[in-house]
Structure formats: structure tokens, C-alpha cells
Design a protein around this motif. Structure first.
Motif, PDB file in Angstrom:
ATOM      1  N   VAL A 187       0.827  -1.203   0.000  1.00 31.04           N
ATOM      2  CA  VAL A 187       0.000   0.000   0.000  1.00 31.04           C
ATOM      3  C   VAL A 187       0.860   1.250   0.000  1.00 31.04           C
ATOM      4  CG1 VAL A 187      -1.678   1.295   1.370  1.00 31.04           C
ATOM      5  CG2 VAL A 187      -1.952  -1.150   1.055  1.00 31.04           C
ATOM      6  N   SER A 188       2.016   1.231   0.676  1.00 32.64           N
ATOM      7  CA  SER A 188       2.845   2.431   0.770  1.00 32.64           C
ATOM      8  C   SER A 188       3.524   2.778  -0.548  1.00 32.64           C
ATOM      9  CB  SER A 188       3.886   2.276   1.882  1.00 32.64           C
ATOM     10  OG  SER A 188       4.812   1.279   1.535  1.00 32.64           O
ATOM     11  N   VAL A 189       3.686   1.811  -1.435  1.00 32.88           N
ATOM     12  CA  VAL A 189       4.297   2.069  -2.734  1.00 32.88           C
ATOM     13  C   VAL A 189       3.170   2.248  -3.735  1.00 32.88           C
ATOM     14  CG1 VAL A 189       5.869   1.195  -4.491  1.00 32.88           C
ATOM     15  CG2 VAL A 189       6.283   0.673  -2.094  1.00 32.88           C
ATOM     16  N   THR A 190       2.699   3.482  -3.885  1.00 32.77           N
ATOM     17  CA  THR A 190       1.544   3.734  -4.731  1.00 32.77           C
ATOM     18  C   THR A 190       1.915   4.282  -6.102  1.00 32.77           C
ATOM     19  OG1 THR A 190       1.318   5.930  -3.782  1.00 32.77           O
ATOM     20  CG2 THR A 190       0.025   4.166  -2.776  1.00 32.77           C
ATOM     21  N   ALA A 191       3.102   4.859  -6.230  1.00 32.30           N
ATOM     22  CA  ALA A 191       3.488   5.464  -7.497  1.00 32.30           C
ATOM     23  C   ALA A 191       4.320   4.483  -8.319  1.00 32.30           C
ATOM     24  CB  ALA A 191       4.284   6.746  -7.253  1.00 32.30           C
ATOM     25  N   ALA A 192       4.008   4.389  -9.589  1.00 29.02           N
ATOM     26  CA  ALA A 192       4.792   3.561 -10.504  1.00 29.02           C
ATOM     27  C   ALA A 192       6.053   4.332 -10.898  1.00 29.02           C
ATOM     28  CB  ALA A 192       3.955   3.236 -11.735  1.00 29.02           C
ATOM     29  N   PRO A 193       7.074   3.642 -11.394  1.00 32.38           N
ATOM     30  CA  PRO A 193       8.283   4.352 -11.833  1.00 32.38           C
ATOM     31  C   PRO A 193       7.931   5.443 -12.841  1.00 32.38           C
ATOM     32  CG  PRO A 193       8.665   1.992 -11.819  1.00 32.38           C
ATOM     33  CD  PRO A 193       7.195   2.199 -11.551  1.00 32.38           C
ATOM     34  N   PRO A 211       2.683  10.962  -4.596  1.00 32.26           N
ATOM     35  CA  PRO A 211       1.630  11.806  -4.022  1.00 32.26           C
ATOM     36  C   PRO A 211       1.885  12.218  -2.571  1.00 32.26           C
ATOM     37  CG  PRO A 211       0.859   9.551  -4.235  1.00 32.26           C
ATOM     38  CD  PRO A 211       2.211   9.616  -4.895  1.00 32.26           C
ATOM     39  N   THR A 212       2.825  11.552  -1.882  1.00 32.21           N
ATOM     40  CA  THR A 212       3.135  11.919  -0.497  1.00 32.21           C
ATOM     41  C   THR A 212       4.171  13.033  -0.424  1.00 32.21           C
ATOM     42  OG1 THR A 212       4.904  10.267  -0.277  1.00 32.21           O
ATOM     43  CG2 THR A 212       2.656   9.565   0.256  1.00 32.21           C
ATOM     44  N   PHE A 213       4.744  13.431  -1.560  1.00 32.52           N
ATOM     45  CA  PHE A 213       5.760  14.483  -1.595  1.00 32.52           C
ATOM     46  C   PHE A 213       5.095  15.814  -1.912  1.00 32.52           C
ATOM     47  CE2 PHE A 213       8.983  17.036  -3.793  1.00 32.52           C
ATOM     48  CZ  PHE A 213       9.998  17.012  -2.856  1.00 32.52           C
TER      49      PHE A 213
END
Length: 89
Positions: free
Chosen positions: A20-26, A31-33
Motif C-alpha cells: 500500500v505504501s508504494v503507490t506510485a509507478a516508476p 503523491p506523499t511528496f
């Protein structure tokens, strides 16, 4: 037997938490930044200068150092350095 169930539940919980914590693909924005993956910083608070980032480095503690140039109205450059926490602030 009870102990094995705890280990399995813990392993599944950790797997789900990490997934769940890894939501962004390469290549995607994190979105947490900052604000939805974007941080805009004005070096000159008056807004009369044009600020351009030219390079970035990540410190061992996760903080980012961004270097660049801030151009005044006459086009004269000034060196600029900004440091961000891992969350973009």
C-alpha cells in the motif's frame, strides 16, 4: 500452532503495508511528496525574480538539496540553494 498463525498474520500485514505504501509507478509523481507530488518554491519572496533549478542531490538522511539560479529583472543570475525534507517541506 498459535505462534505460527501470528507469524503468518504478521507477514501478511507487513506485505500489505509495504504494498500500500508504494503507490506510485516508476516515473509517476509521489503523491506523499509536497502537494500531490509537486513543490514550488520561490527563492525571492517578492516574486520579481525567475527561479530555475539546475541540479539535485539526496543526502543520506533523505533530505534533498536543490541548486539553481535566480534571475532578477535585469537578467543577472544569483546562485540559489534550497533543502527539502523527504516529504517535500
Amino acid at each position: 500452532m498459535k505462534r505460527n498463525y501470528r507469524s503468518i498474520i504478521l507477514a501478511i500485514g507487513l506485505f500489505l503495508a509495504l504494498t500500500v505504501s508504494v503507490t506510485a509507478a516508476p516515473g509517476d509523481l509521489d503523491p506523499t511528496f509536497g502537494n500531490g507530488g509537486i513543490v514550488l518554491t520561490t527563492v525571492d519572496p517578492s516574486g520579481r525574480w525567475v527561479d530555475v533549478a539546475n541540479g539535485m542531490a539526496i543526502q543520506p538522511d533523505g533530505k534533498m538539496v536543490v541548486v539553481g539560479v535566480s534571475y532578477n529583472n535585469g537578467g543577472h543570475p544569483s546562485f540559489a540553494v534550497v533543502r527539502y525534507h523527504p516529504n517535500g517541506f
